[in-house]
Design a protein around this motif. Structure first.
Motif, PDB file in Angstrom:
ATOM      1  N   LEU A 233     -19.578  54.644  32.702  1.00  0.00           N
ATOM      2  CA  LEU A 233     -19.285  55.725  33.643  1.00  0.00           C
ATOM      3  C   LEU A 233     -20.549  56.507  33.964  1.00  0.00           C
ATOM      4  O   LEU A 233     -20.798  56.893  35.114  1.00  0.00           O
ATOM      5  N   LEU A 234     -21.400  56.740  32.944  1.00  0.00           N
ATOM      6  CA  LEU A 234     -22.657  57.465  33.170  1.00  0.00           C
ATOM      7  C   LEU A 234     -23.612  56.656  34.041  1.00  0.00           C
ATOM      8  O   LEU A 234     -24.341  57.228  34.858  1.00  0.00           O
ATOM      9  N   ILE A 235     -23.626  55.345  33.872  1.00  0.00           N
ATOM     10  CA  ILE A 235     -24.469  54.508  34.725  1.00  0.00           C
ATOM     11  C   ILE A 235     -24.018  54.629  36.181  1.00  0.00           C
ATOM     12  O   ILE A 235     -24.840  54.739  37.099  1.00  0.00           O
ATOM     13  N   GLU A 251     -35.408  52.438  37.237  1.00  0.00           N
ATOM     14  CA  GLU A 251     -36.023  51.627  36.190  1.00  0.00           C
ATOM     15  C   GLU A 251     -35.480  52.052  34.837  1.00  0.00           C
ATOM     16  O   GLU A 251     -35.549  53.226  34.469  1.00  0.00           O
ATOM     17  N   CYS A 252     -34.936  51.106  34.088  1.00  0.00           N
ATOM     18  CA  CYS A 252     -34.314  51.392  32.789  1.00  0.00           C
ATOM     19  C   CYS A 252     -35.146  50.780  31.663  1.00  0.00           C
ATOM     20  O   CYS A 252     -35.589  49.635  31.758  1.00  0.00           O
ATOM     21  N   GLY A 277     -28.726  44.601  26.669  1.00  0.00           N
ATOM     22  CA  GLY A 277     -27.390  44.125  26.997  1.00  0.00           C
ATOM     23  C   GLY A 277     -26.644  45.083  27.916  1.00  0.00           C
ATOM     24  O   GLY A 277     -25.898  44.650  28.804  1.00  0.00           O
ATOM     25  N   LEU A 278     -26.848  46.390  27.716  1.00  0.00           N
ATOM     26  CA  LEU A 278     -26.189  47.385  28.548  1.00  0.00           C
ATOM     27  C   LEU A 278     -26.647  47.289  29.995  1.00  0.00           C
ATOM     28  O   LEU A 278     -25.832  47.258  30.926  1.00  0.00           O
ATOM     29  N   TRP A 279     -27.968  47.237  30.196  1.00  0.00           N
ATOM     30  CA  TRP A 279     -28.491  47.163  31.572  1.00  0.00           C
ATOM     31  C   TRP A 279     -28.074  45.855  32.235  1.00  0.00           C
ATOM     32  O   TRP A 279     -27.719  45.842  33.414  1.00  0.00           O
ATOM     33  N   GLN A 280     -28.122  44.770  31.491  1.00  0.00           N
ATOM     34  CA  GLN A 280     -27.741  43.475  32.067  1.00  0.00           C
ATOM     35  C   GLN A 280     -26.266  43.458  32.460  1.00  0.00           C
ATOM     36  O   GLN A 280     -25.899  42.894  33.485  1.00  0.00           O
ATOM     37  N   GLN A 287     -37.936  43.185  34.751  1.00  0.00           N
ATOM     38  CA  GLN A 287     -39.176  43.316  35.501  1.00  0.00           C
ATOM     39  C   GLN A 287     -40.331  42.724  34.707  1.00  0.00           C
ATOM     40  O   GLN A 287     -40.185  42.360  33.541  1.00  0.00           O
ATOM     41  N   ALA A 288     -41.491  42.665  35.348  1.00  0.00           N
ATOM     42  CA  ALA A 288     -42.666  42.091  34.694  1.00  0.00           C
ATOM     43  C   ALA A 288     -43.080  42.885  33.459  1.00  0.00           C
ATOM     44  O   ALA A 288     -43.600  42.317  32.495  1.00  0.00           O
ATOM     45  N   ASN A 289     -42.861  44.213  33.456  1.00  0.00           N
ATOM     46  CA  ASN A 289     -43.261  45.042  32.312  1.00  0.00           C
ATOM     47  C   ASN A 289     -42.233  45.029  31.186  1.00  0.00           C
ATOM     48  O   ASN A 289     -42.390  45.722  30.180  1.00  0.00           O
ATOM     49  N   GLY A 290     -41.154  44.267  31.353  1.00  0.00           N
ATOM     50  CA  GLY A 290     -40.130  44.175  30.322  1.00  0.00           C
ATOM     51  C   GLY A 290     -38.938  45.080  30.538  1.00  0.00           C
ATOM     52  O   GLY A 290     -37.872  44.864  29.947  1.00  0.00           O
ATOM     53  N   ASN A 291     -39.094  46.112  31.357  1.00  0.00           N
ATOM     54  CA  ASN A 291     -37.988  47.013  31.659  1.00  0.00           C
ATOM     55  C   ASN A 291     -37.060  46.386  32.701  1.00  0.00           C
ATOM     56  O   ASN A 291     -37.306  45.281  33.184  1.00  0.00           O
ATOM     57  N   TYR A 292     -36.007  47.120  33.066  1.00  0.00           N
ATOM     58  CA  TYR A 292     -34.979  46.575  33.946  1.00  0.00           C
ATOM     59  C   TYR A 292     -34.842  47.417  35.213  1.00  0.00           C
ATOM     60  O   TYR A 292     -34.945  48.645  35.166  1.00  0.00           O
TER      61      TYR A 292
END
Length: 335
Positions: A233-235, A251-252, A277-280, A287-292
């Motif tokens: 819900l917060l997302i 960016e997460c 897992g949450l972001w996916q 992303q290239a830097n590892g974040n989502y």
């Protein structure tokens, strides 16, 4: 008068407040080296030293570390103190002296350098004043919550989505978007405003739950919200906020890049949230830097494709999330 090694306690031998002040004076000449506004920088440095070292509630160790870190990163430190001194944050400093130390500690992503951290902090506070107004931005810094939406649970439980700033989450983001029930924080996402390619973006640095009886509280909240997990819900609330502010991206943080994975907190902090897992699960792409990168819109399955015995529950979910989106949009329009 000398400083012992930081790993052995970072304690100071025979050093009182006056000694600390004298030690801080060695930083002053640094502001005079080819700086276009040397006088302003020196004034800001004197102001920062006077407040930070004169604080009666800070212990000797924290004051010494402040001096040590300022001396190790003089350029970044001077520019940050000058920014605090010259903006609306100056009035917020007496109530939150930890703002002085923000540039010296990991913020949002453990990978970013001190110069990037300075840029992100300045961008966040500048954009906060632009988007919320200086008065509201100052109120949020002082501990006031900004309500964005009200929700009602199955049994008439009262929930609200609010923006706030908490010292507990200040390293993960400059603001937090929280789900509250009767004044109790159940869960929150911490984020910062930033620029990328001249467009507004959000950088999400953390997810936190309430400290006491977290599992039971989250389970009860999920049931009350027709099966919607508070974090999901917060997302969705964050997406609504981003759309209302015309953001280009969200960016997460990845778990491996979380600030509590840095060497400083490796043995003192534990990360329980499964960030990746949450972001996916919300449709984010690595992303290239590892974040989502989280998409602005969620993929809503049509009601007709839902199991027939679950449609009434999904209909209630849709009503609740629509009410939340409308509330966020309307309240931000009034800011």
């Amino acid at each position: 008068m000398y400083l012992q090694n930081e790993t052995n306690g970072a304690m100071v031998k025979s050093l009182n407040w006056r000694g600390l002040w004298a030690a801080g004076r060695v930083l002053l000449p640094l502001a005079n080296k080819r700086q276009p506004a040397a006088v302003g920088l020196m004034s800001s440095l004197r102001w920062a030293l006077q407040l930070r070292l004169g604080d009666e509630h800070s212990n000797l160790k924290s004051k010494c570390l402040f001096l040590l870190r300022s001396g190790m990163q003089p350029g970044v430190s001077l520019r940050w103190y000058h920014y605090l001194h010259q903006t609306y944050l100056r009035k917020a400093i007496p109530a939150d002296l930890s703002l002085f130390d923000a540039v010296h500690r990991p913020f949002f992503d453990r990978q970013i350098c001190s110069a990037s951290r300075l840029r992100l902090l300045r961008n966040h506070f500048h954009l906060s004043a632009q988007l919320l107004g200086q008065q509201r931005a100052r109120e949020v810094l002082a501990g006031k919550t900004l309500e964005l939406a009200r929700l009602q649970g199955k049994n008439q439980e009262d929930y609200r989505i609010s923006l706030f700033r908490s010292c507990a989450f200040k390293r993960e983001g400059g603001l937090s978007l929280g789900l509250f029930q009767d004044g109790r924080l159940l869960q929150c996402l911490s984020f910062s405003f930033d620029h990328k390619d001249r467009q507004l973006i959000l950088r999400v640095g953390g997810l936190q739950s309430c400290k006491q009886d977290a599992r039971a509280a989250i389970r009860a909240c999920t049931k009350s919200l027709h099966g919607i997990q508070p974090r999901l819900l917060l997302i969705e609330a964050l997406r609504s906020l981003a759309r209302a502010l015309h953001c280009a991206d969200i960016e997460c943080i990845a778990k491996k890049n979380h600030i509590y994975q840095s060497w400083r907190y490796r043995f003192s902090k534990t990360i329980r949230a499964e960030y990746d897992g949450l972001w996916q699960s919300a449709g984010a792409q690595a992303q290239a830097n590892g974040n989502y990168s989280l998409p602005m819109d969620s993929e809503d399955t049509p009601l007709s494709e839902r199991p027939s015995n679950k449609r009434s529950e999904y209909r209630a979910r849709d009503i609740l999330t629509t009410a939340m989106r409308d509330g966020i949009r309307q309240n931000l329009a009034m800011v």
